[in-house]
Design an enzyme around this catalytic site. Structure first.
Site, short mmCIF file in Angstrom:
data_model
loop_
_atom_site.label_atom_id
_atom_site.label_comp_id
_atom_site.label_asym_id
_atom_site.label_seq_id
_atom_site.Cartn_x
_atom_site.Cartn_y
_atom_site.Cartn_z
N GLY A 16 0.79 -1.38 0.07
CA GLY A 16 0.18 0.11 -0.02
C GLY A 16 0.83 1.18 0.09
O GLY A 16 1.82 1.13 -0.61
N GLY A 18 2.75 2.56 2.29
CA GLY A 18 4.14 2.37 2.82
C GLY A 18 5.15 2.09 1.96
O GLY A 18 6.31 2.61 1.85
N ALA A 20 4.91 2.45 -1.40
CA ALA A 20 5.11 3.63 -2.33
C ALA A 20 6.05 4.81 -1.77
O ALA A 20 6.62 5.23 -2.17
CB ALA A 20 3.59 4.20 -2.61
N TYR A 151 -11.53 5.18 14.30
CA TYR A 151 -10.33 5.53 13.22
C TYR A 151 -10.17 6.89 13.18
O TYR A 151 -9.30 7.42 12.86
CB TYR A 151 -10.87 4.95 11.94
CG TYR A 151 -9.92 4.97 10.68
CD1 TYR A 151 -8.73 4.07 10.37
CD2 TYR A 151 -10.05 6.04 9.66
CE1 TYR A 151 -8.10 4.53 9.50
CE2 TYR A 151 -9.18 6.31 8.58
CZ TYR A 151 -8.14 5.39 8.85
OH TYR A 151 -7.16 5.62 7.38
N ALA A 153 -10.96 8.90 15.42
CA ALA A 153 -10.54 9.32 16.63
C ALA A 153 -8.78 9.52 16.47
O ALA A 153 -8.28 10.25 16.85
CB ALA A 153 -10.95 8.73 17.69
P1 NAD Z 1 -2.38 -1.53 3.81
O1 NAD Z 1 -3.56 -2.19 4.65
O2 NAD Z 1 -2.64 -1.58 2.38
O3 NAD Z 1 -1.07 -1.26 4.49
C1 NAD Z 1 -0.79 -1.34 6.00
C2 NAD Z 1 0.45 -1.86 6.35
O4 NAD Z 1 0.72 -1.68 7.64
C3 NAD Z 1 0.54 -3.42 5.76
O5 NAD Z 1 1.61 -3.58 5.23
C4 NAD Z 1 0.32 -4.00 7.40
O6 NAD Z 1 1.16 -5.29 7.34
C5 NAD Z 1 1.08 -2.91 8.02
N1 NAD Z 1 0.76 -2.97 9.67
C6 NAD Z 1 -0.48 -3.15 10.06
N2 NAD Z 1 -0.44 -3.30 11.44
C7 NAD Z 1 0.94 -3.18 11.83
C8 NAD Z 1 1.49 -2.88 13.06
N3 NAD Z 1 1.07 -3.19 14.19
N4 NAD Z 1 3.09 -2.71 12.89
C9 NAD Z 1 3.57 -2.67 11.89
N5 NAD Z 1 2.87 -2.83 10.71
C10 NAD Z 1 1.64 -2.96 10.72
O7 NAD Z 1 -3.00 0.01 3.93
P2 NAD Z 1 -2.57 1.60 3.38
O8 NAD Z 1 -3.85 1.99 2.92
O9 NAD Z 1 -1.41 1.55 2.87
O10 NAD Z 1 -2.63 2.38 4.89
C11 NAD Z 1 -1.43 3.15 5.29
C12 NAD Z 1 -1.56 4.16 6.27
O11 NAD Z 1 -2.67 5.16 5.30
C13 NAD Z 1 -2.42 3.95 7.36
O12 NAD Z 1 -2.14 4.51 8.69
C14 NAD Z 1 -4.01 4.33 7.02
O13 NAD Z 1 -4.62 4.63 7.98
C15 NAD Z 1 -3.41 5.67 6.15
N6 NAD Z 1 -4.58 5.93 5.25
C16 NAD Z 1 -5.19 5.19 4.27
C17 NAD Z 1 -6.04 5.58 3.29
C18 NAD Z 1 -6.74 4.64 2.33
O14 NAD Z 1 -7.86 4.93 1.83
N7 NAD Z 1 -6.02 3.24 2.03
C19 NAD Z 1 -6.84 6.55 3.43
C20 NAD Z 1 -6.06 7.83 4.36
C21 NAD Z 1 -4.98 7.22 5.40
#
Ligand code: NAD
Length: 263
Positions: A16, A18, A20, A151, A153
């Protein structure tokens, strides 16, 4: 700040956003420690990054951001291998309204844990080189998402923590800038199976899907580009950068507290 030769740590880097973030950091000449709880998911992306950028530029470290001990060990290893830490991207996050305590523990407390441990390495007051910390918030850190109160919060907390740390750093002389990225919906695993993630708010899944349809989704590369801007622009400290399909906007907040709080 030019990124060439700098060392970065990215949490939640296996997939996701991270992943990128790791890629754009490498493209701009940084060395990157990819931290994630999911070692198996990191295997293929890591191989691809190693092939493209060179094995000496990346390292994967298994690390759960719920554990201060694991974070400290991963940062220590990063310093041993790369010689220091200049950049931290606190990105790991989950969306789970049923396990709401875990959501807070990973999304908000994980950011605070990561930051406080990073200060031990990065703070110029204790011999560090200074640098930049990027915290991954969300548009849910600016305005509420009706189906995800916990989420929301957690992400309001991330924005508040980031802004307070930016003010504390500036007032104290840590030599570290702190900024938050606030993406809208991003095409990743996090927004799959929405009804299951909403727990007692699953009745609001249709409203959430409608919001996704209306707002659209952005690519992980859009989020990484926004983060890059905050990393390289030395004037950015305490910013919350909202990233939507329509573009990126720096949020305006009331200015009553930071200046009055200065010692
Ligand atoms: P994703 O699920 O694709 O990736 C999340 C990554 O975090 C995964 O690789 C997972 O293994 C890792 N992870 C989860 N719990 C963990 C822990 N306890 N310790 C270490 N690693 C852990 O999600 P994403 O969309 O890439 O999300 C990344 C960030 O972006 C998050 O903080 C999310 O809240 C934020 N975000 C996402 C979106 C969206 O729409 N996807 C929008 C806004 C913000």
């Amino acid at each position: 700040m030019a990124l060439v030769g700098k060392t970065a740590v990215v949490t939640g880097a296996a997939m996701g956003i991270g992943r990128a973030l790791a890629e754009i950091l490498l493209e701009n000449g940084a060395k990157v420690a990819l931290l994630d709880i999911n070692e198996a998911a990191a295997e293929r992306p890591l191989q691809a990054l190693e092939q493209h950028f060179g094995a000496e530029k990346t390292i994967f470290l298994k690390c759960d951001v719920e554990s201060e001990e694991q974070i400290r060990a991963a940062f220590k290893k990063t310093v041993e291998i790369f010689g220091g830490i200049d950049i931290l991207c606190n990105n790991a996050g989950v969306l789970n309204e049923t396990s709401w305590e875990k959501t807070i523990s990973i999304n908000l407390m994980g950011v605070i844990r990561g930051t406080y441990v990073a200060l031990e390495q990065m703070n110029q007051l204790s011999g560090g080189r200074g640098g930049v910390i990027i915290n991954m918030a969300s548009m849910a850190g600016i305005g509420p998402l009706l189906s995800c109160p916990s989420y929301t919060a957690s992400k309001f907390g991330v924005v508040g923590f980031t802004r307070a740390m930016a003010a504390a750093s500036e007032a104290s002389g840590y030599g570290i800038r702190f900024n938050a990225v606030c993406p809208g919906f991003v095409q990743t695993d996090l927004i799959t199976n929405i009804p299951v993630r909403l727990g007692q708010f699953s009745n609001l899944a249709a409203a959430t899907h409608k919001l996704v349809d209306v707002m659209g989704t952005i690519a992980v590369s859009d989020v990484a580009a926004a983060a890059l801007e905050l990393l390289i622009d030395d004037t950015k400290n305490g910013e919350a950068l909202l990233v939507l399909q329509s573009g990126a906007t720096y949020m305006q907040f009331p200015t009553f507290n930071p200046t009055q709080n200065k010692p």
